[in-house]
Write a protein that holds these residues in place. Structure first.
Motif, PDB file in Angstrom:
ATOM      1  N   HIS A   1       0.861  -1.188   0.000  1.00 38.56           N
ATOM      2  CA  HIS A   1       0.000   0.000   0.000  1.00 38.56           C
ATOM      3  C   HIS A   1       0.893   1.233   0.000  1.00 38.56           C
ATOM      4  O   HIS A   1       1.937   1.246   0.667  1.00 38.56           O
ATOM      5  CB  HIS A   1      -0.898   0.046   1.234  1.00 38.56           C
ATOM      6  N   LYS A   2       0.463   2.257  -0.742  1.00 36.86           N
ATOM      7  CA  LYS A   2       1.206   3.508  -0.725  1.00 36.86           C
ATOM      8  C   LYS A   2       0.280   4.655  -1.052  1.00 36.86           C
ATOM      9  O   LYS A   2      -0.541   4.566  -1.972  1.00 36.86           O
ATOM     10  CB  LYS A   2       2.372   3.487  -1.728  1.00 36.86           C
ATOM     11  N   VAL A   3       0.446   5.730  -0.304  1.00 39.04           N
ATOM     12  CA  VAL A   3      -0.231   6.987  -0.585  1.00 39.04           C
ATOM     13  C   VAL A   3       0.853   8.008  -0.899  1.00 39.04           C
ATOM     14  O   VAL A   3       1.813   8.148  -0.127  1.00 39.04           O
ATOM     15  CB  VAL A   3      -1.085   7.460   0.604  1.00 39.04           C
ATOM     16  N   THR A   4       0.706   8.701  -1.998  1.00 36.67           N
ATOM     17  CA  THR A   4       1.705   9.661  -2.407  1.00 36.67           C
ATOM     18  C   THR A   4       1.025  10.912  -2.927  1.00 36.67           C
ATOM     19  O   THR A   4      -0.172  10.901  -3.247  1.00 36.67           O
ATOM     20  CB  THR A   4       2.631   9.069  -3.479  1.00 36.67           C
ATOM     21  N   GLU A   5       1.798  11.975  -3.038  1.00 32.57           N
ATOM     22  CA  GLU A   5       1.235  13.238  -3.510  1.00 32.57           C
ATOM     23  C   GLU A   5       1.459  13.400  -5.009  1.00 32.57           C
ATOM     24  O   GLU A   5       2.440  12.907  -5.576  1.00 32.57           O
ATOM     25  CB  GLU A   5       1.863  14.408  -2.758  1.00 32.57           C
TER      26      GLU A   5
ATOM     27  N   SER B   1      -3.258  11.829 -10.298  1.00 28.49           N
ATOM     28  CA  SER B   1      -4.416  11.177  -9.663  1.00 28.49           C
ATOM     29  C   SER B   1      -4.965  10.041 -10.542  1.00 28.49           C
ATOM     30  O   SER B   1      -5.527   9.065 -10.023  1.00 28.49           O
ATOM     31  CB  SER B   1      -5.505  12.203  -9.377  1.00 28.49           C
TER      32      SER B   1
ATOM     33  N   THR C   1      -3.907   6.515  -9.683  1.00 29.21           N
ATOM     34  CA  THR C   1      -4.449   5.799  -8.535  1.00 29.21           C
ATOM     35  C   THR C   1      -5.066   4.502  -9.028  1.00 29.21           C
ATOM     36  O   THR C   1      -5.945   4.519  -9.897  1.00 29.21           O
ATOM     37  CB  THR C   1      -5.515   6.642  -7.817  1.00 29.21           C
TER      38      THR C   1
ATOM     39  N   ARG D   1      -1.659  -1.391  -3.789  1.00 28.14           N
ATOM     40  CA  ARG D   1      -2.693  -0.355  -3.899  1.00 28.14           C
ATOM     41  C   ARG D   1      -2.028   1.000  -3.776  1.00 28.14           C
ATOM     42  O   ARG D   1      -1.470   1.328  -2.722  1.00 28.14           O
ATOM     43  CB  ARG D   1      -3.765  -0.539  -2.844  1.00 28.14           C
TER      44      ARG D   1
ATOM     45  N   THR E   1      -2.424   5.121  -4.038  1.00 35.82           N
ATOM     46  CA  THR E   1      -3.334   6.255  -4.033  1.00 35.82           C
ATOM     47  C   THR E   1      -2.525   7.522  -4.222  1.00 35.82           C
ATOM     48  O   THR E   1      -1.576   7.779  -3.460  1.00 35.82           O
ATOM     49  CB  THR E   1      -4.119   6.338  -2.712  1.00 35.82           C
TER      50      THR E   1
ATOM     51  N   VAL F   1      -2.772  11.517  -4.131  1.00 34.58           N
ATOM     52  CA  VAL F   1      -3.666  12.575  -3.623  1.00 34.58           C
ATOM     53  C   VAL F   1      -3.172  13.962  -4.039  1.00 34.58           C
ATOM     54  O   VAL F   1      -2.019  14.123  -4.423  1.00 34.58           O
ATOM     55  CB  VAL F   1      -3.787  12.492  -2.091  1.00 34.58           C
TER      56      VAL F   1
END
Lengths: 113, 114
Positions: B10-14, B83, B86, B110, B112, B114
């Motif tokens: 999992h990773k959330v990045t800008e 985006s 994603t 996964r 994402t 943002v």
């Protein structure tokens, strides 16, 4: 262009009922065909494959598929669905060079008690 | 189970940041693939590799690059994440022995943006 089509996005069947998921392909020559299943949050698991020979192939979990050259189809069947079969099913095909595996859009199967 | 490990899971990045996803295999298989999975689109091929330093584009390669410096590792890089990237990313491997063989898939990453 080579493509794989799954016409049904969602299918709902009752537990114990029979199942058929459709898959059509568009390739210049007969491709190599596969069915995969994906449970929620999981990777893909191979159900069965067709390379040549007998056009009715047996897979795991009681699934079978029939290759029909005249209809460019490779439909997946199961005589009696179990609640645990609820998942997303993907048909896929290799191009003639064997490098690229192309997927259909998937069919999400729901099973009613 | 085929020895395929994807990292991170999992990773959330800008938006605008670079992101690298890693696929590691222990099977010594020749072919490695990166797919993205989005609702209604099934799995779409981004890039694939048919050997060390040998890669080619798939159907949705724009905005992505790959590298394979050794048999066991196949890296997917988003140079400047957007985006629209994603998605859930799957790595697959295939033996590529005589005849056509099936592909085995990792558990997915996964991502994402943002």
């Amino acid at each position: 262009a080579q493509s794989v089509t799954q016409p049904d996005i969602h299918i709902t069947v009752s537990e114990g009922a029979s199942l058929e998921l459709r898959c059509n392909y568009s390739y210049g020559a007969t491709p190599y065909l596969f069915w995969y299943v994906q449970s929620p949050g999981q990777g893909l698991q191979l159900l069965l494959k067709y390379f040549s020979g007998d056009t009715l192939v047996q897979g795991i979990k009681g699934f079978e598929a029939e290759f029909k050259r005249s209809q460019s189809s490779f439909n997946l069947r199961k005589p009696s669905v179990h609640w645990s079969d609820a998942a997303e099913y993907f048909c896929a095909a290799h191009n003639n060079a064997g490098n690229m595996l192309t997927f259909g859009g998937g069919t999400r199967l729901m099973v009613k008690p | 189970d085929a020895g395929i490990t994807q990292s991170p899971r999992h990773k959330v990045t800008e938006t605008g940041t670079p992101v690298t996803l890693r696929c590691h295999q222990t099977e010594n298989h020749r072919y490695m693939y990166w797919y993205r999975q989005d609702p209604g689109h099934g799995l779409r091929l981004i890039h694939y590799s048919y050997g060390v330093k040998d890669t080619d584009k798939g159907e949705v390669s724009d905005g992505y690059s790959v590298s394979r410096s050794k048999t066991e590792d196949f890296l997917l890089t988003l140079e400047s994440a957007t985006s629209s990237q994603t998605s859930v990313y799957f790595c697959a491997i295939r033996a590529g022995l005589e005849g056509i063989t099936e592909a085995f898939f990792g558990q997915g990453t996964r991502l994402t943006v943002v």
